[in-house]
Motif scaffolding. Structure first.
Motif, PDB file in Angstrom:
ATOM      1  N   LEU A 199       0.836  -1.206   0.000  1.00 54.71           N
ATOM      2  CA  LEU A 199       0.000   0.000   0.000  1.00 54.71           C
ATOM      3  C   LEU A 199       0.864   1.247   0.000  1.00 54.71           C
ATOM      4  N   TYR A 200       1.892   1.255   0.845  1.00 57.63           N
ATOM      5  CA  TYR A 200       2.785   2.413   0.940  1.00 57.63           C
ATOM      6  C   TYR A 200       3.424   2.704  -0.413  1.00 57.63           C
ATOM      7  N   LEU A 201       3.788   1.652  -1.140  1.00 57.87           N
ATOM      8  CA  LEU A 201       4.433   1.830  -2.439  1.00 57.87           C
ATOM      9  C   LEU A 201       3.434   2.176  -3.539  1.00 57.87           C
ATOM     10  N   GLY A 202       2.148   2.129  -3.225  1.00 58.16           N
ATOM     11  CA  GLY A 202       1.130   2.533  -4.179  1.00 58.16           C
ATOM     12  C   GLY A 202       0.892   1.563  -5.314  1.00 58.16           C
ATOM     13  N   VAL A 203       1.205   0.268  -5.110  1.00 62.03           N
ATOM     14  CA  VAL A 203       1.043  -0.711  -6.187  1.00 62.03           C
ATOM     15  C   VAL A 203      -0.149  -1.636  -5.966  1.00 62.03           C
ATOM     16  N   HIS A 204      -0.855  -1.456  -4.842  1.00 61.19           N
ATOM     17  CA  HIS A 204      -2.059  -2.239  -4.575  1.00 61.19           C
ATOM     18  C   HIS A 204      -3.075  -1.376  -3.836  1.00 61.19           C
ATOM     19  N   TYR A 205      -4.343  -1.679  -4.074  1.00 59.00           N
ATOM     20  CA  TYR A 205      -5.417  -1.110  -3.271  1.00 59.00           C
ATOM     21  C   TYR A 205      -5.559  -1.922  -1.981  1.00 59.00           C
ATOM     22  N   PRO A 206      -6.070  -1.313  -0.910  1.00 64.24           N
ATOM     23  CA  PRO A 206      -6.347  -2.091   0.310  1.00 64.24           C
ATOM     24  C   PRO A 206      -7.240  -3.295   0.053  1.00 64.24           C
ATOM     25  N   SER A 207      -8.209  -3.159  -0.853  1.00 63.46           N
ATOM     26  CA  SER A 207      -9.087  -4.292  -1.148  1.00 63.46           C
ATOM     27  C   SER A 207      -8.327  -5.443  -1.801  1.00 63.46           C
ATOM     28  N   ASP A 208      -7.262  -5.148  -2.544  1.00 59.46           N
ATOM     29  CA  ASP A 208      -6.414  -6.211  -3.103  1.00 59.46           C
ATOM     30  C   ASP A 208      -5.759  -7.013  -1.983  1.00 59.46           C
ATOM     31  N   ILE A 209      -5.262  -6.290  -0.969  1.00 57.95           N
ATOM     32  CA  ILE A 209      -4.577  -6.931   0.158  1.00 57.95           C
ATOM     33  C   ILE A 209      -5.552  -7.779   0.960  1.00 57.95           C
ATOM     34  N   LEU A 210      -6.717  -7.221   1.269  1.00 53.90           N
ATOM     35  CA  LEU A 210      -7.713  -7.952   2.055  1.00 53.90           C
ATOM     36  C   LEU A 210      -8.155  -9.222   1.332  1.00 53.90           C
ATOM     37  N   ALA A 211      -8.388  -9.116   0.032  1.00 51.38           N
ATOM     38  CA  ALA A 211      -8.784 -10.295  -0.735  1.00 51.38           C
ATOM     39  C   ALA A 211      -7.679 -11.347  -0.729  1.00 51.38           C
ATOM     40  N   GLY A 212      -6.423 -10.920  -0.866  1.00 58.75           N
ATOM     41  CA  GLY A 212      -5.309 -11.864  -0.830  1.00 58.75           C
ATOM     42  C   GLY A 212      -5.190 -12.569   0.501  1.00 58.75           C
ATOM     43  N   TRP A 213      -5.327 -11.821   1.584  1.00 59.55           N
ATOM     44  CA  TRP A 213      -5.275 -12.430   2.917  1.00 59.55           C
ATOM     45  C   TRP A 213      -6.399 -13.440   3.106  1.00 59.55           C
ATOM     46  N   CYS A 214      -7.610 -13.043   2.769  1.00 59.31           N
ATOM     47  CA  CYS A 214      -8.770 -13.919   2.972  1.00 59.31           C
ATOM     48  C   CYS A 214      -8.647 -15.207   2.161  1.00 59.31           C
ATOM     49  N   ALA A 215      -8.261 -15.075   0.904  1.00 58.00           N
ATOM     50  CA  ALA A 215      -8.132 -16.251   0.050  1.00 58.00           C
ATOM     51  C   ALA A 215      -7.037 -17.184   0.563  1.00 58.00           C
ATOM     52  N   ALA A 216      -5.904 -16.625   0.978  1.00 54.11           N
ATOM     53  CA  ALA A 216      -4.794 -17.442   1.460  1.00 54.11           C
ATOM     54  C   ALA A 216      -5.174 -18.186   2.733  1.00 54.11           C
ATOM     55  N   ILE A 217      -5.797 -17.487   3.675  1.00 54.41           N
ATOM     56  CA  ILE A 217      -6.177 -18.126   4.940  1.00 54.41           C
ATOM     57  C   ILE A 217      -7.185 -19.242   4.693  1.00 54.41           C
ATOM     58  N   ALA A 218      -8.183 -18.978   3.854  1.00 55.09           N
ATOM     59  CA  ALA A 218      -9.191 -19.994   3.570  1.00 55.09           C
ATOM     60  C   ALA A 218      -8.565 -21.209   2.892  1.00 55.09           C
ATOM     61  N   TRP A 219      -7.651 -20.978   1.951  1.00 53.10           N
ATOM     62  CA  TRP A 219      -7.008 -22.086   1.252  1.00 53.10           C
ATOM     63  C   TRP A 219      -6.168 -22.934   2.197  1.00 53.10           C
ATOM     64  N   VAL A 220      -5.356 -22.305   3.026  1.00 54.68           N
ATOM     65  CA  VAL A 220      -4.481 -23.052   3.930  1.00 54.68           C
ATOM     66  C   VAL A 220      -5.302 -23.848   4.947  1.00 54.68           C
ATOM     67  N   VAL A 221      -6.327 -23.237   5.511  1.00 51.49           N
ATOM     68  CA  VAL A 221      -7.174 -23.945   6.473  1.00 51.49           C
ATOM     69  C   VAL A 221      -7.832 -25.156   5.812  1.00 51.49           C
ATOM     70  N   GLY A 222      -8.335 -24.981   4.584  1.00 48.17           N
ATOM     71  CA  GLY A 222      -8.946 -26.103   3.879  1.00 48.17           C
ATOM     72  C   GLY A 222      -7.960 -27.219   3.589  1.00 48.17           C
ATOM     73  N   MET A 223      -6.731 -26.865   3.179  1.00 47.95           N
ATOM     74  CA  MET A 223      -5.729 -27.881   2.888  1.00 47.95           C
ATOM     75  C   MET A 223      -5.249 -28.583   4.160  1.00 47.95           C
ATOM     76  N   TYR A 224      -5.207 -27.868   5.264  1.00 46.04           N
ATOM     77  CA  TYR A 224      -4.858 -28.498   6.538  1.00 46.04           C
ATOM     78  C   TYR A 224      -5.869 -29.592   6.874  1.00 46.04           C
ATOM     79  N   ALA A 225      -7.153 -29.261   6.766  1.00 44.33           N
ATOM     80  CA  ALA A 225      -8.196 -30.233   7.075  1.00 44.33           C
ATOM     81  C   ALA A 225      -8.152 -31.414   6.113  1.00 44.33           C
ATOM     82  N   LEU A 226      -7.926 -31.140   4.831  1.00 45.91           N
ATOM     83  CA  LEU A 226      -7.916 -32.204   3.827  1.00 45.91           C
ATOM     84  C   LEU A 226      -6.738 -33.147   4.018  1.00 45.91           C
TER      85      LEU A 226
END
Length: 252
Positions: A199-226
């Motif tokens: 964000l500081y470098l101006g190459v992503h919107y905050p919504s880009d970061i939030l979406a990346g975090w959410c997707a990564a957490i959901a994927w890792v949790v799902g793969m852990y269970a699987l």
């Protein structure tokens, strides 16, 4: 007998090969479960993007531009250097080498289930990022001329996904140990810093970061269970190096 560098290299290659064979066996049996979860993770990301309206028309969340401009108002040469280095560590200089090193170390220790879990987390997260970027094709912010310009698409953030995938996966791997809280604190700080750097470098919107975090957490949790519930027993794994991901089986 003292191991020579060549014998050590052959050992690493052999155990990595064993890990990959174990992974192929798992993927052959459970590829459809992974694909289903992939779609389940991608669908909310699509819904998150739909809140913007039409990303192809460059509409943004109301909070995107104000947060970027606020962070840019604090810019100094020292902070520029700091966040440029954090951003580099958050991907090419740090996350990718760490991903490779952790996978090789887990294979070398013959922790096959842990290695499988970590590999599918990292690989799946990378594919999610590529699919999301190319589907939504959101342009990068252009509120000011960034000191680290990017030419790829913006949504979701690959740095956010990669760092969060690494951080959450390591938390799961270390949770059965006495290092759990130290690793948790370090991972949270690292992931937050990487996100803020983009964000500081101006190459992503905050919504880009939030979406990346959410997707990564959901994927890792799902793969852990699987992996924990569906993977077969690892081949020839000594009791002293039993997988921590599979430790839940013994406790249930």
């Amino acid at each position: 007998m003292v191991a020579t560098p060549s014998s050590s290299a052959r050992h690493v290659l052999r155990v990595v090969g064993d890990e990959l064979a174990y992974g192929r066996q798992f993927l052959g049996a459970h590829w459809w479960r992974m694909g289903f979860w992939f779609v389940c993770v991608l669908a909310p990301v699509w819904g998150f993007a739909a809140l913007v309206g039409e990303l192809h028309e460059k509409q943004v969340f109301p909070f995107d531009a104000p947060i970027l401009l606020m962070l840019h108002s604090f810019a100094t040469p020292a902070l520029n250097r700091f966040f440029v280095n954090v951003s580099r560590i958050g991907f090419l200089w740090g996350v990718i080498p760490a991903d490779v090193a952790i996978f090789v170390w887990l294979a070398w220790r013959r922790q096959f289930r842990n290695g499988l879990f970590f590999a599918v987390c990292v690989a799946g997260s990378a594919v999610l990022d590529m699919v999301g970027k190319n589907y939504f094709a959101r342009a990068r912010p252009d509120l000011w001329l960034s000191i680290t310009p990017e030419s790829s698409y913006s949504f979701p953030s690959g740095h956010a996904m990669g760092s969060a995938t690494l951080g959450v996966a390591i938390i799961f791997l270390c949770w059965p140990t006495s290092w759990r809280w130290t690793v948790l604190a370090g991972a949270v700080v690292f992931v937050l810093l990487v996100g803020v750097s983009r964000l500081y470098l101006g190459v992503h919107y905050p919504s880009d970061i939030l979406a990346g975090w959410c997707a990564a957490i959901a994927w890792v949790v799902g793969m852990y269970a699987l992996v924990d519930r569906k993977s077969v027993a690892p081949p020839s794994t000594a009791a002293a190096t039993e997988d921590t991901v599979g430790a839940g089986h013994a406790k249930r």
